[in-house]
Enzyme design. Structure first.
Site, mmCIF file in Angstrom:
data_model
loop_
_atom_site.group_PDB
_atom_site.id
_atom_site.type_symbol
_atom_site.label_atom_id
_atom_site.label_comp_id
_atom_site.label_asym_id
_atom_site.label_seq_id
_atom_site.Cartn_x
_atom_site.Cartn_y
_atom_site.Cartn_z
ATOM 1 N N GLU A 323 0.802 -1.225 0.000
ATOM 2 C CA GLU A 323 0.000 0.000 0.000
ATOM 3 C C GLU A 323 0.840 1.282 0.000
ATOM 4 O O GLU A 323 0.884 2.011 0.989
ATOM 5 C CB GLU A 323 -0.943 -0.013 1.220
ATOM 6 C CG GLU A 323 -1.896 -1.191 1.188
ATOM 7 C CD GLU A 323 -2.818 -1.240 2.391
ATOM 8 O OE1 GLU A 323 -4.008 -1.547 2.196
ATOM 9 O OE2 GLU A 323 -2.364 -0.985 3.527
HETATM 10 C C1 ACM Z 1 -1.965 -5.432 4.236
HETATM 11 O O1 ACM Z 1 -2.997 -5.935 4.723
HETATM 12 N N1 ACM Z 1 -2.011 -4.241 3.676
HETATM 13 C C2 ACM Z 1 -0.707 -6.123 4.281
#
Ligand code: ACM
Length: 685
Positions: A323
């Protein structure tokens, strides 16, 4: 005021249900309470009577780690028996318990450690053979679980066990970034991990919301980035030692280049452009990212990781990598120029460049790199390990390209799903399309406990006992998939974990007392037995939580998948099999359902009164009203079904509408019996 005792209530429900489960699922003379189930077990009939004087003989390896494991075992055994136990640990080949352990194992435990063991219990002695101390540690946990009451006394069944794990990587990740968890909390969770043979504690140490590990080289990381809540290096080293004593590795995670707000608040010169004005309190994905284009970044990371290798001996270092939208990478002219000069097409390519630079640093430090799915880019060498949070398809795609992987997606505990859902998800399902060679690359699985809605009081009940069921998925043969038998054993193991120190059961009562400001929570406890917390994401949508949101409300006190949920499921199935019948199983099931609806209904007037003086119960007003209607529908359905009489016209429609209404979000909790109630209502003529 009417008083409610949970004791009679769970006794009534528990006793009959266990006998049902036994009748259906136990082939052994008496039900075992092992979790995870061993790969091979043969009961010989008969018992080993535990003497009050034990001689524990170390026949080959005699190490401090082995002796400590034996001493912990004998202390727990004495506590379980409830009477003093004298024991002597000697170096000899004969004794009450003989441990023939070939070696103490690797100086730094890794995924290749041999964890197998053989355990033989005869009428007169117990023998453990294992190639390593880690195998012996697992054998002692199995032995401890074998100690169960028979005819009013604890004994051990005569048995031959030959056991080894299906997967070498059996982890639990705890996010200590979003909320700090004291070392004592981590230790009790590591104890519980050892009890169910998990072997990797993945320590998520840095997040947008906090940088939790002391760096002496870069003291501002915790000085500015932690609110004063962090682990000193000495504490971290002690935790590593504590885990190793229990056969558990510690894999640290330092998130980069995203999820790094706390890091960049401390050292804004490392940021890609946008610099944080403080620790990020909001959850979700942040725009800040470490700048991958500057040499100074890699110099910093190299020094930091070098320092961390003096704390964490494990071969693997997790760099996060998930992310990272990093809008600055698309807009800052300096970064854009760097990308053109290096022929980096887009953000993914720039992150791949960053990963390769970090990988080179880790390699120079004799470490291997692990990261979430996003690190997987074609240029990466095959010795990195990918932790898959996007699902099994992503894991398998990695394996087809030759990358080792660990599955996490089905083991996210924040979804607040029942244990059985996690339990049935397999890192290598029976219908896998992977070749045998590709399957070897699937190292195992990791449970993920994200920290948005956790504090030190509530974390255990989110992790346990569900994680014990998942631990069985990672250890036991693929065909061990009997849900009723899993739940039967899970209830026993759950209580044993509590004896070991976890607070997943006591925390519910403590939370309810805190809400009520009173010792007598008998009515509220029965009322609470009808509810489960919603998932973290539903809660986030309902409450718009952030790091500072108090975690002291009704949803925090209650726990996911309490035993009553599955008891009601089984009882409903049994009852609906022959609703009018009076055979003993059907009437027992009917009694359980009746008792549940009646006792919950009876708790409501008291809870309503109590809510007037308990401001934190006010948001439950709608749930109280719904529960009044739903419990009455349940009682009516059972009466109709038992007597075979039809319901009044319109009753079914109205009842289903009430149930649909109760499905809507409110107070961040859901009624846990709605599927069963729906089945009951639908079965009425
Ligand atoms: C995650 O759940 N962004 C690793």
């Amino acid at each position: 005021m009417k008083r409610f005792s949970r004791a009679w209530f769970s006794l009534a429900i528990g006793a009959t249900l266990i006998s049902l489960a036994q009748a259906a699922h136990t082939q052994t003379p008496r039900p075992l309470a092992l979790m995870p189930l061993p790969s091979s077990l043969t009961l010989q009939g008969g018992e080993f009577e535990i003497p009050s004087d034990l001689t524990i003989a170390l026949a080959s390896t005699d190490s401090e780690r082995l002796r400590n494991a034996v001493m912990r075992f004998q202390k727990r055994l004495a506590d379980k028996l409830g009477h003093p136990l004298t024991s002597h640990i000697i170096t000899a080949s004969a004794g009450t318990i003989i441990l023939d352990i070939a070696s103490d194992g690797e100086a730094v435990q890794g995924p290749d450690e041999n964890e197998s063991y053989k355990l033989t219990v005869t009428a007169s002695s117990i023998a453990i053979h294992a190639p390593t101390t880690v195998g012996a540690i697992h054998a002692l946990e199995t032995l401890f679980q074998l100690v169960q009451p028979v005819n009013g006394t604890y004994s051990i069944p005569q048995v031959n066990i030959d056991d080894s794990p299906r997967f070498p990587w059996r982890g639990l990740m705890i996010d200590c970034g979003r909320h700090f968890e004291p070392i004592a909390v981590l230790k009790r969770n590591i104890d519980a991990m050892g009890a169910v043979k998990l072997n990797v504690f993945h320590w998520h140490l840095t997040e947008d919301q906090g940088f939790r590990i002391e760096s002496k080289l870069f003291p501002k990381l915790t000085g500015k980035g932690s609110d004063g809540l962090f682990y000193t290096q000495d504490e971290a080293r002690e935790l590593v030692r504590y885990a190793r004593a229990r056969g558990i590795r510690v894999v640290p995670e330092f998130e980069m280049p995203g999820h790094s707000t706390a890091w960049l608040y401390a050292y804004p010169e490392l940021a890609s452009g946008t610099t944080p004005t403080g620790i990020r309190r909001e959850f979700g994905v942040s725009d800040t990212a470490i700048d991958p284009t500057r040499e100074a970044t890699y110099h910093f990371i190299e020094q930091f990781l070098r320092e961390m290798t003096t704390i964490f001996p494990d071969e693997y270092v997790h760099i996060g990598g998930d992310e990272t939208p990093a809008p600055d990478w698309k807009t800052k002219p300096r970064i854009q120029a760097f990308m053109r000069a290096h022929h980096l097409r887009d953000n993914a390519a720039l992150q791949a460049y960053f990963n390769q630079r970090v990988l080179a640093i880790l390699t120079s430090l004799h470490r291997r790199m692990m990261g979430w799915d996003e690190i997987l880019t074609p240029q990466l060498p095959k010795d990195v390990v990918v932790q898959s949070w996007r699902g099994i398809a992503s894991l398998d795609a990695g394996a087809r390209q030759g990358y080792s992987g660990v599955l996490s997606a089905p083991y996210y505990l924040d979804g607040m799903k029942p244990a059985e859902v996690h339990y049935l998800a397999d890192p290598i399902p029976a219908d896998t399309q992977l070749t045998a060679a590709e399957q070897k690359l699937i190292l195992g699985g990791e449970v993920a406990m994200w920290g948005e809605h956790l504090n030190q009081h509530t974390i255990d009940s989110r992790i346990w006992p569900r994680t014990a069921a998942i631990a069985e998925r990672f250890w036991s043969p693929q065909n061990v998939r009997d849900i009723p038998d899993m739940y039967r054993r899970l209830e026993i193991v759950s209580v044993e974990l509590e004896s070991l120190g976890t607070q997943h059961l006591t925390s519910e009562d403590a939370g309810l007392r805190d809400i009520l400001r009173a010792e007598d929570i008998s009515a509220l406890r029965v009322f609470a037995s009808a509810f489960e917390p919603v998932s973290f994401s539903e809660r986030y949508q309902q409450q718009h939580t952030d790091q500072l949101t108090p975690l002291t409300t009704f949803v925090d006190a209650i726990r996911p998948d309490p035993p009553i949920r599955f008891h009601l499921e089984l009882a409903t199935q049994t009852f609906l099999g022959h609703p009018g019948s009076n055979d003993s199983q059907t009437s027992a099931a009917r009694d359980q359902l009746q008792s549940f609806f009646t006792s919950v209904a009876a708790s409501i007037p008291t809870v309503e009164l109590e809510a007037e003086n308990a401001p934190r119960l006010q948001p439950l007003k709608m749930r109280i009203e719904q529960l009044r209607a739903l419990t009455s529908i349940g009682q009516q359905a059972i009466a109709s079904l038992s007597s075979g009489t039809a319901a009044p016209s319109g009753w079914k429609q109205q009842s289903l509408a009430r149930i649909a209404d109760a499905q809507k979000p409110s107070a961040m909790v859901r009624c846990l019996f709605l599927p069963q109630l729906t089945d009951l209502v639908n079965a009425v003529q």
